[in-house]
Structure formats: C-alpha cells, structure tokens
Design an enzyme around this catalytic site. Structure first.
Site, PDB file in Angstrom:
ATOM      1  N   ARG A  57       1.903  -2.457  -4.546  1.00 50.51           N
ATOM      2  CA  ARG A  57       0.999  -3.085  -4.077  1.00 50.51           C
ATOM      3  C   ARG A  57      -0.454  -4.206  -4.629  1.00 50.51           C
ATOM      4  O   ARG A  57      -0.641  -4.980  -4.312  1.00 50.51           O
ATOM      5  CB  ARG A  57       0.644  -2.663  -2.534  1.00 50.51           C
ATOM      6  CG  ARG A  57       2.016  -2.537  -1.946  1.00 50.51           C
ATOM      7  CD  ARG A  57       1.866  -1.055  -0.678  1.00 50.51           C
ATOM      8  NE  ARG A  57       0.825  -1.786   0.151  1.00 50.51           N
ATOM      9  CZ  ARG A  57      -0.171   0.259   1.222  1.00 50.51           C
ATOM     10  NH1 ARG A  57       0.853   0.970   0.805  1.00 50.51           N
ATOM     11  NH2 ARG A  57      -0.486  -0.440   1.671  1.00 50.51           N
ATOM     12  N   ASP A 114       4.491   5.152   0.542  1.00 54.31           N
ATOM     13  CA  ASP A 114       3.945   5.042   1.513  1.00 54.31           C
ATOM     14  C   ASP A 114       4.121   5.031   3.228  1.00 54.31           C
ATOM     15  O   ASP A 114       4.982   4.582   3.194  1.00 54.31           O
ATOM     16  CB  ASP A 114       2.911   4.503   0.887  1.00 54.31           C
ATOM     17  CG  ASP A 114       2.098   4.973  -0.058  1.00 54.31           C
ATOM     18  OD1 ASP A 114       1.344   5.752   0.376  1.00 54.31           O
ATOM     19  OD2 ASP A 114       1.981   4.561  -0.967  1.00 54.31           O
ATOM     20  N   TYR A 168      11.642  -1.581  -7.913  1.00 54.37           N
ATOM     21  CA  TYR A 168      10.416  -1.839  -6.567  1.00 54.37           C
ATOM     22  C   TYR A 168      10.687  -3.206  -5.926  1.00 54.37           C
ATOM     23  O   TYR A 168      11.033  -4.413  -7.434  1.00 54.37           O
ATOM     24  CB  TYR A 168       9.439  -1.299  -6.467  1.00 54.37           C
ATOM     25  CG  TYR A 168       8.627   0.067  -6.325  1.00 54.37           C
ATOM     26  CD1 TYR A 168       8.634   0.023  -4.610  1.00 54.37           C
ATOM     27  CD2 TYR A 168       8.361   0.700  -7.190  1.00 54.37           C
ATOM     28  CE1 TYR A 168       8.075   1.662  -4.265  1.00 54.37           C
ATOM     29  CE2 TYR A 168       8.629   2.289  -7.711  1.00 54.37           C
ATOM     30  CZ  TYR A 168       8.661   2.517  -5.743  1.00 54.37           C
ATOM     31  OH  TYR A 168       8.089   3.750  -5.549  1.00 54.37           O
ATOM     32  N   ARG A 184       6.971   9.602  -3.905  1.00 55.54           N
ATOM     33  CA  ARG A 184       6.664   9.707  -3.208  1.00 55.54           C
ATOM     34  C   ARG A 184       5.505   8.011  -2.232  1.00 55.54           C
ATOM     35  O   ARG A 184       4.913   7.732  -2.394  1.00 55.54           O
ATOM     36  CB  ARG A 184       4.810  10.611  -2.944  1.00 55.54           C
ATOM     37  CG  ARG A 184       5.833  11.790  -3.271  1.00 55.54           C
ATOM     38  CD  ARG A 184       4.400  12.321  -2.810  1.00 55.54           C
ATOM     39  NE  ARG A 184       3.404  12.242  -4.517  1.00 55.54           N
ATOM     40  CZ  ARG A 184       3.352  12.754  -5.463  1.00 55.54           C
ATOM     41  NH1 ARG A 184       4.846  13.307  -6.301  1.00 55.54           N
ATOM     42  NH2 ARG A 184       2.763  12.193  -6.766  1.00 55.54           N
TER      43      ARG A 184
END
Lengths: 247, 247
Positions: free
Chosen positions: A199, A52, A110, A50
């Site tokens: 992040r 952001d 990622y 999911r």
C-alpha cells in the site's frame, strides 16, 4: 496428528482483517470457529499473510493441526457450506507435519487495483482505489526497476513498527491496464512483505502517475530508507493477496 | 422547464431493483429522494430499463424535469456527495425537452457474467453466477446466430406477463472469456428486451454449455415461442445494464 493446508478466498470488506480480535469479525476468527464446529475440537490456524481490514485475498494460505480423520474433500465441502458467503475455501490438502503456512512460504504475490477516472464507482467501491486523475503509466513503470531485486524497503514500511530487517527481495513487479475502463493493476511478487509495504508503494506510485513526484523522487525516497518522507499508504480496498508460493 | 439526463452506475445487491416500491430501497426511489432534497421540489424520474433486484448497471440512463437552474456539473457533484456509495452518477446533461430515457432509447447493451469453476467465489458472489461445471463455449457460441436479427423471443420472456409483442431485434450477441479465471461473459445489444430475456437466454445458454441441451434444442426452444419449455432464468447478480444508446 495431521496437518491441513487451506487455500482461501475472501472479500475483506466486512472484516477487521486476518488476525483474530475480540472486538469484531476477522478471517482467522471466523475460520477457527467454523473449523472447531466441524472438527469438535479447538483449532488454531496460522495464515501466510496477516491482511489488514478491507484487504482481499484470492489465495491466502493457512494451516492447522487436527486429530480428525475427516478427508480433505469433505472438510472443504463442510467449510464452504458453513462459512459466510464472503469467504470461500478453494483447496484443502493434507500436508507434511513440518509445513507452516507463514514460515514455509517462499514467495507471495499481491496486486493493487487503482481505478483512474473522473467519477467514483459504485461497483468497484470496495475493490479498487478510486483516483480522480489521469495517471502517467510510463512514469509509474519507470519506478519499477528500482524496487526489483534485493532492496531495503524501510521507506515503505509501516510507521511505528520495528522489524528485524527491512530488506526484502522483489522477484517481479508490473503495472498494467486491466480490461475495465480506467483500471490499473500493480502486481508484485517478493520473498516477504513489510506491513503496509504494498500500500505504501502503491501510494507513492500513484503520486508519480499524478506528476506530483518524479521517478527520480521515487528512487530518492527508496534510497532514503526513511518512512517519514513517503506519501500516505493507498487505502486497503485496492489490495489483494493473490497467491502464496511454497516449494 | 429543463430536462436532465443522468447516466448512472449502481451495485444492485442491496436494492429491490430500479422501480420505486414502498417496502424497501430501490434505485429510482433513492435517486428521486436525493434529487428532491437537492432541488427542493418533488422529482419524478424515468429510467431506460427497469432492472430487477440484484441486477447491476454501469450505464443506466434516466431523465427528469426541473425548474431549477442548477448547472449539470454542480448537480452531479451534489448527487455523488449525497447518494449512497453503491450508486454513482457518471454523467449529467441537459437535453431536449422531448428526450425520454425509455422511449428515446434506440439500443441497449446488457452483459451477463458466469463464473465456471469447481468452488464458489467470495469476491464474485454478488457479481456473477457461479456454475460449478466446465462449460463448452463453442456449443454456447453456436447458439448465437439464431438469436441475432429480428426474432420472436416469446420463449425467453417472463412467465405470467403479457406484452404487446415479443419480437425484438438483436444487433449483436457475443460470448467470450474475460481475464478472471473461469469467467465467461455473454453480451447482447438489442432494440429492446423483454423482462427476464437476458437471464432466460443466459440460463438456456449455460444448459447448452453443460451439455444438458444441444444447440439444436436451443433453436427448437426459440422456435417454439413457448416460455414454459425453457430452463429457469439465470440469477440476477450476473446481469449488468452496460449501456443505453440514443440517436
């Protein structure tokens, strides 16, 4: 009943993220609406991750069930014809009924892009985090061995959420320059990610690159397993879901 | 009176091109308005190259005259604070009063990005030309020696415009893969460019890559000096003004 797997690329700039919401456009919502129009029945899709608001994907994966007999290639063409231009279907496959985009995933990769240069960039404004400082890449790389393997990432989770476990296994983590002046890419492959984990890691790694934290501080932060000690997360526009790997 | 040189990066997606127009936002118009606000007098800027709608720049150069005594660094900060985020000032320098962004330029470098892959891209939709075919890079490269040196580029000019001369000197032209899957970059440095020249060359080179034209056809097209024989120009979003070189 058939189970269809989609591989999806998107520019997250104009979306509130993956997950369907009432207040504005999301990736899941846009896909579900477009699929429903094509297939003439309500479609519920599940995504592997999911993402952001503002986060991009080169290879997000989702699946849904349908009674339609439309072949995968035609479905892909119909989707790419009807979806907004900032979303693209890379692949459509019919898969085993047991396949679940989230729970069947073994690994995800990622990457996070940091643009280190004195002035902000017009071209990269939505596609990288601009940091107006020189970054010490060697110091940043010195942190990487400590996040590889099976670790507790409690210090790098989202504040305010409780997950069953904050232990994840990182298979690979690299930092390298890419051939755009000043661009640095942090890439990480793991069996799963806590919300904001990439992040938060990128935010701490940049602190190390700036000399505001030492690699030793980074290791202490990881060992403390306390989110409140960590620097703020890096902004969303530098983050890309690159790939989801299944057996 | 002072003469100020600006080096400018922009994402051309949301602009009607460089040149000031009444009907919508342009790079020149936006810069002039912002400079006028900062300097409290009307500003007229000249650009090195008049890029078309949708074309990007990493290093466009412009100059303007001012009576203001604002130092270059402060002017740069003020511009970057006030300009839209899809424009950025890379450098501000005070230069000799004789400096003219267009006429003083000795060389310019443009590159053109082609994304060769089966499906369209969400991320690159405004930053490359998507070509859904495999391209024969060796055939494309075989054309390059014929556009290097002093040549008549009449076949690759814009239709319907008359320029004094269509002869230009190309100092360097390369085609290479960049590290994005399927991305090819055509880069060209010359003493000047006819309008649409890079896009017309890119359009013809892609035809060669697709096997729809041979390198021999390409050379014949160049020799014919007849724009009407050439394939249509490549679309604007793949084009970037990379650098303008002065003495």
């Amino acid at each position: 009943m058939r189970n269809i797997k989609l591989t999806i690329e998107y520019d997250g700039t104009n979306y509130l993220g993956w997950q369907r919401q009432k207040v504005g456009p999301t990736i899941q919502g846009t896909l579900e609406e477009t699929l429903s129009r094509i297939l003439n029945h309500r479609v519920h899709i599940r995504g592997a991750g999911r993402t952001d608001a503002g986060v991009h994907a080169l290879g997000q994966v989702a699946n849904f069930k349908t009674t339609s007999s439309l072949d995968p290639a035609s479905l892909g063409r119909a989707l790419n014809a009807l979806l907004p231009r900032d979303m693209a279907i890379i692949k459509v496959e019919e898969v085993d009924l047991k396949f679940h985009a989230q729970f069947s995933a073994k690994k995800k990769t990622y990457f996070y892009q940091i643009l280190s240069r004195p002035v902000r960039s017009a071209i990269w404004r939505n596609y990288a985090w601009w940091v107006p400082d020189r970054l010490d890449l060697e110091a940043m790389k010195a942190c990487l061995p400590y996040i590889q393997g099976r670790r507790d990432f409690a210090s790098f989770r989202n504040t305010g959420t409780s997950t069953r476990t904050t232990v994840r296994t990182v298979f690979e983590a690299t930092i390298k320059r890419v051939p755009v002046a000043g661009m640095i890419r942090f890439e990480i492959t793991a069996d799963g990610f806590l919300r904001y984990m990439v992040r938060n890691l990128a935010g701490a790694l940049v602190r190390v690159g700036q000399g505001r934290m030492s690699p030793e501080d980074f290791v202490q932060l990881l060992d403390a397993r306390d989110r409140s000690l960590a620097p703020p997360p890096a902004p969303p526009q530098g983050l890309y879901l690159k790939e989801v790997i299944y057996d």
